[in-house]
Write a protein that holds these residues in place. Structure first.
Motif, PDB file in Angstrom:
ATOM      1  N   PHE A  41     -12.352  -2.628  -4.981  1.00  0.00           N
ATOM      2  CA  PHE A  41     -11.797  -3.690  -4.151  1.00  0.00           C
ATOM      3  C   PHE A  41     -10.286  -3.592  -3.955  1.00  0.00           C
ATOM      4  CE2 PHE A  41     -15.857  -5.781  -4.986  1.00  0.00           C
ATOM      5  CZ  PHE A  41     -16.111  -6.338  -3.753  1.00  0.00           C
ATOM      6  N   MET A  42      -9.583  -3.054  -4.944  1.00  0.00           N
ATOM      7  CA  MET A  42      -8.121  -3.050  -4.872  1.00  0.00           C
ATOM      8  C   MET A  42      -7.537  -1.746  -4.323  1.00  0.00           C
ATOM      9  SD  MET A  42      -7.375  -6.026  -5.879  1.00  0.00           S
ATOM     10  CE  MET A  42      -7.944  -7.390  -6.885  1.00  0.00           C
ATOM     11  N   VAL A  43      -8.314  -0.658  -4.358  1.00  0.00           N
ATOM     12  CA  VAL A  43      -7.795   0.641  -3.930  1.00  0.00           C
ATOM     13  C   VAL A  43      -8.623   1.238  -2.792  1.00  0.00           C
ATOM     14  CG1 VAL A  43      -7.191   2.988  -4.639  1.00  0.00           C
ATOM     15  CG2 VAL A  43      -6.867   1.085  -6.248  1.00  0.00           C
ATOM     16  N   LEU A  44      -9.905   1.462  -3.026  1.00  0.00           N
ATOM     17  CA  LEU A  44     -10.734   2.180  -2.056  1.00  0.00           C
ATOM     18  C   LEU A  44     -11.001   1.355  -0.793  1.00  0.00           C
ATOM     19  CD1 LEU A  44     -13.323   3.863  -4.458  1.00  0.00           C
ATOM     20  CD2 LEU A  44     -11.070   4.680  -3.746  1.00  0.00           C
ATOM     21  N   ALA A  45     -11.389   0.081  -0.960  1.00  0.00           N
ATOM     22  CA  ALA A  45     -11.689  -0.758   0.212  1.00  0.00           C
ATOM     23  C   ALA A  45     -10.468  -0.958   1.108  1.00  0.00           C
ATOM     24  CB  ALA A  45     -12.263  -2.107  -0.233  1.00  0.00           C
ATOM     25  N   PRO A  46      -9.297  -1.330   0.564  1.00  0.00           N
ATOM     26  CA  PRO A  46      -8.130  -1.481   1.453  1.00  0.00           C
ATOM     27  C   PRO A  46      -7.790  -0.217   2.233  1.00  0.00           C
ATOM     28  CG  PRO A  46      -7.696  -2.522  -0.656  1.00  0.00           C
ATOM     29  CD  PRO A  46      -8.991  -1.774  -0.811  1.00  0.00           C
ATOM     30  N   ALA A  47      -7.939   0.953   1.599  1.00  0.00           N
ATOM     31  CA  ALA A  47      -7.646   2.212   2.292  1.00  0.00           C
ATOM     32  C   ALA A  47      -8.586   2.400   3.485  1.00  0.00           C
ATOM     33  CB  ALA A  47      -7.770   3.389   1.330  1.00  0.00           C
ATOM     34  N   LEU A  48      -9.877   2.163   3.272  1.00  0.00           N
ATOM     35  CA  LEU A  48     -10.860   2.317   4.346  1.00  0.00           C
ATOM     36  C   LEU A  48     -10.630   1.290   5.451  1.00  0.00           C
ATOM     37  CD1 LEU A  48     -13.512   3.476   5.537  1.00  0.00           C
ATOM     38  CD2 LEU A  48     -14.739   1.809   4.123  1.00  0.00           C
ATOM     39  N   LEU A  49     -10.426   0.029   5.066  1.00  0.00           N
ATOM     40  CA  LEU A  49     -10.281  -1.038   6.048  1.00  0.00           C
ATOM     41  C   LEU A  49      -9.022  -0.851   6.898  1.00  0.00           C
ATOM     42  CD1 LEU A  49     -11.253  -4.016   3.706  1.00  0.00           C
ATOM     43  CD2 LEU A  49     -12.679  -2.994   5.479  1.00  0.00           C
ATOM     44  N   PHE A  50      -7.902  -0.549   6.251  1.00  0.00           N
ATOM     45  CA  PHE A  50      -6.653  -0.367   6.997  1.00  0.00           C
ATOM     46  C   PHE A  50      -6.744   0.825   7.939  1.00  0.00           C
ATOM     47  CE2 PHE A  50      -2.602   1.885   7.399  1.00  0.00           C
ATOM     48  CZ  PHE A  50      -1.859   0.914   8.058  1.00  0.00           C
ATOM     49  N   ARG A  51      -7.240   1.959   7.429  1.00  0.00           N
ATOM     50  CA  ARG A  51      -7.282   3.177   8.248  1.00  0.00           C
ATOM     51  C   ARG A  51      -8.190   2.987   9.460  1.00  0.00           C
ATOM     52  NH1 ARG A  51     -10.244   7.985   8.730  1.00  0.00           N
ATOM     53  NH2 ARG A  51      -8.939   9.754   9.364  1.00  0.00           N
ATOM     54  N   VAL A 192       1.066   5.974  15.445  1.00  0.00           N
ATOM     55  CA  VAL A 192      -0.040   6.733  14.849  1.00  0.00           C
ATOM     56  C   VAL A 192       0.342   7.072  13.407  1.00  0.00           C
ATOM     57  CG1 VAL A 192      -1.423   8.829  14.973  1.00  0.00           C
ATOM     58  CG2 VAL A 192      -0.690   7.699  17.084  1.00  0.00           C
ATOM     59  N   LEU A 193      -0.613   6.926  12.498  1.00  0.00           N
ATOM     60  CA  LEU A 193      -0.339   7.252  11.100  1.00  0.00           C
ATOM     61  C   LEU A 193       0.000   8.734  10.970  1.00  0.00           C
ATOM     62  CD1 LEU A 193      -3.214   5.363   9.223  1.00  0.00           C
ATOM     63  CD2 LEU A 193      -0.793   4.797   9.175  1.00  0.00           C
ATOM     64  N   PRO A 194       1.080   9.079  10.292  1.00  0.00           N
ATOM     65  CA  PRO A 194       1.382  10.503  10.074  1.00  0.00           C
ATOM     66  C   PRO A 194       0.326  11.146   9.174  1.00  0.00           C
ATOM     67  CG  PRO A 194       2.876   9.095   8.831  1.00  0.00           C
ATOM     68  CD  PRO A 194       2.104   8.188   9.730  1.00  0.00           C
ATOM     69  N   GLU A 195       0.098  12.415   9.359  1.00  0.00           N
ATOM     70  CA  GLU A 195      -0.938  13.139   8.620  1.00  0.00           C
ATOM     71  C   GLU A 195      -0.778  12.994   7.113  1.00  0.00           C
ATOM     72  OE1 GLU A 195      -4.264  15.576   7.914  1.00  0.00           O
ATOM     73  OE2 GLU A 195      -3.566  14.574   9.729  1.00  0.00           O
ATOM     74  N   VAL A 196       0.471  12.992   6.637  1.00  0.00           N
ATOM     75  CA  VAL A 196       0.720  12.923   5.197  1.00  0.00           C
ATOM     76  C   VAL A 196       0.260  11.580   4.614  1.00  0.00           C
ATOM     77  CG1 VAL A 196       3.067  11.994   5.405  1.00  0.00           C
ATOM     78  CG2 VAL A 196       2.454  13.414   3.426  1.00  0.00           C
ATOM     79  N   VAL A 197       0.146  10.553   5.438  1.00  0.00           N
ATOM     80  CA  VAL A 197      -0.367   9.248   5.009  1.00  0.00           C
ATOM     81  C   VAL A 197      -1.847   9.119   5.334  1.00  0.00           C
ATOM     82  CG1 VAL A 197      -0.189   6.747   5.331  1.00  0.00           C
ATOM     83  CG2 VAL A 197       1.877   8.146   5.266  1.00  0.00           C
ATOM     84  N   ASP A 198      -2.235   9.577   6.524  1.00  0.00           N
ATOM     85  CA  ASP A 198      -3.615   9.422   6.983  1.00  0.00           C
ATOM     86  C   ASP A 198      -4.608  10.183   6.100  1.00  0.00           C
ATOM     87  OD1 ASP A 198      -5.505   8.508   9.148  1.00  0.00           O
ATOM     88  OD2 ASP A 198      -5.817  10.676   9.286  1.00  0.00           O
ATOM     89  N   ARG A 199      -4.231  11.379   5.668  1.00  0.00           N
ATOM     90  CA  ARG A 199      -5.159  12.201   4.876  1.00  0.00           C
ATOM     91  C   ARG A 199      -5.522  11.551   3.540  1.00  0.00           C
ATOM     92  NH1 ARG A 199      -9.388  15.362   5.330  1.00  0.00           N
ATOM     93  NH2 ARG A 199      -9.550  16.899   3.647  1.00  0.00           N
ATOM     94  N   PRO A 200      -4.553  11.087   2.737  1.00  0.00           N
ATOM     95  CA  PRO A 200      -4.928  10.398   1.493  1.00  0.00           C
ATOM     96  C   PRO A 200      -5.756   9.141   1.731  1.00  0.00           C
ATOM     97  CG  PRO A 200      -2.615  11.007   1.447  1.00  0.00           C
ATOM     98  CD  PRO A 200      -3.103  11.265   2.845  1.00  0.00           C
ATOM     99  N   LEU A 201      -5.425   8.387   2.797  1.00  0.00           N
ATOM    100  CA  LEU A 201      -6.209   7.197   3.103  1.00  0.00           C
ATOM    101  C   LEU A 201      -7.647   7.571   3.455  1.00  0.00           C
ATOM    102  CD1 LEU A 201      -3.726   5.029   5.236  1.00  0.00           C
ATOM    103  CD2 LEU A 201      -4.440   4.669   2.865  1.00  0.00           C
ATOM    104  N   HIS A 202      -7.806   8.672   4.186  1.00  0.00           N
ATOM    105  CA  HIS A 202      -9.144   9.144   4.539  1.00  0.00           C
ATOM    106  C   HIS A 202      -9.944   9.507   3.281  1.00  0.00           C
ATOM    107  CE1 HIS A 202     -12.404  11.210   6.539  1.00  0.00           C
ATOM    108  NE2 HIS A 202     -12.124  12.317   5.877  1.00  0.00           N
ATOM    109  N   LEU A 203      -9.310  10.200   2.342  1.00  0.00           N
ATOM    110  CA  LEU A 203      -9.989  10.594   1.108  1.00  0.00           C
ATOM    111  C   LEU A 203     -10.386   9.369   0.284  1.00  0.00           C
ATOM    112  CD1 LEU A 203      -7.761  13.649   0.084  1.00  0.00           C
ATOM    113  CD2 LEU A 203     -10.112  13.722   0.947  1.00  0.00           C
TER     114      LEU A 203
END
Length: 316
Positions: A41-51, A192-203
């Motif tokens: 809830f605190m790490v994985l979900a926010p990354a998915l929802l925001f991205r 647009v999210l830069p790749e260096v930010v988008d990639r970790p969020l995607h993972l």
């Protein structure tokens, strides 16, 4: 060719089963589930929802199916309150029959079955799901609690406005709706999210579904149904079957079609969400029954969600 319903549901069932086996074997101990839940809830979900929402423009969102979802949920909530009476137990059980597990089960399932477009529709609902239903439940519970106290001669009326405002604040400043709102605001800038930010969020976002479903399975090993099986089954059937039936009827009656209606019906069919237990604890009512209902609703959901998805696929 594999049936699309089976293709979407099999990974969900498989991962829940892995979590259940891991819990039974104590590979995932009961005391570790809280930490795993915080991770989800605190790490994985926010990354998915925001991205996901960071590329969605407001004009792309369709609020009509979301509004219809709440109409269906509140009609069922009010009907159960009228049937059971104005008391805390009735209010908690009405919430149990209307509050879906939209995050831990809903996001992986809708993502697998309906892709990015389905997730955008779901996230539109998720952004206000807890805010609307939990605020209304809080208002009702505070009102009936104050009434029960007056009838018992204890007085002590609660400050309902402050309580509901606090619930609304908690519904917004929360790891589920907050990243959705921030993601939408970011999308409106045109950046647009830069790749260096988008990639970790995607993972991180990709890890959400598997970890959440394994956690659901592990948590099922900690629940004892026992003497509450009959009542829990009744509540679960209301949640898993009556709510999606009502949603489908209202949606079709008001001319809704296509993917938005499908996602709302499937979301209504999801098992009961965990927040209901927190309300049962807070108001000290029906705690054992709500716990049993969560387990029964989740296990039964493997069958009822399959049925609902198959029917929606057949009708669509």
């Amino acid at each position: 060719m594999t049936n699309p319903v089976v293709s979407a549901l099999f990974p969900v069932v498989f991962l829940i089963a892995i979590g259940f086996i891991a819990g039974k074997a104590r590979f995932i101990r009961a005391e570790a589930t809280k930490d795993l839940s915080n991770l989800v809830f605190m790490v994985l979900a926010p990354a998915l929802l925001f991205r996901t929402m960071s590329t969605v423009h407001v004009e792309q969102l369709n609020f009509k199916p979301v509004a219809m979802y709440f109409v269906a949920a509140l009609l069922l909530f009010a009907s159960l309150m009228a049937w059971q009476g104005l008391n805390r137990r009735a209010a908690v059980l009405a919430l149990a029959a209307t509050f879906s597990n939209t995050v831990m089960i809903g996001i992986p399932l809708v993502g697998l079955a309906y892709g990015q477009a389905g997730l955008v529709t779901l996230f539109t609902l998720v952004s206000v799901h807890s805010l609307v239903l939990l605020s209304i439940a809080t208002l009702v519970l505070e009102m009936v609690s104050a009434r029960e106290e007056r009838l018992a001669g204890r007085g002590g009326a609660r400050h309902m406005v402050l309580t509901v405002l606090s619930a609304m604040k908690a519904g917004i400043i929360h790891p589920v709706p907050l990243p959705i709102i921030i993601g939408l605001l970011f999308a409106q800038t045109g950046w647009v999210l830069p790749e260096v930010v988008d990639r970790p969020l995607h993972l991180l976002g990709s890890a959400f579904g598997p970890v959440a479903l394994v956690l659901v399975g592990a948590m099922l090993t900690q629940v004892r149904v026992g003497a509450h099986l009959g009542s829990a089954l009744g509540i679960s059937l209301l949640k898993n079957m009556a709510l999606p039936t009502l949603m489908a009827g209202l949606g079709l009656a008001f001319g809704m079609t296509g993917l938005p209606l499908t996602v709302m019906i499937v979301t209504a069919a999801l098992p009961m969400g965990a927040n209901v237990f927190l309300f049962a604890q807070r108001y000290e009512v029906a705690q054992a029954l709500v716990t049993a209902s969560m387990a029964v609703s989740t296990v039964l959901g493997l069958l009822t969600v399959s049925l609902v998805m198959a029917l929606v696929d057949w009708l669509g």
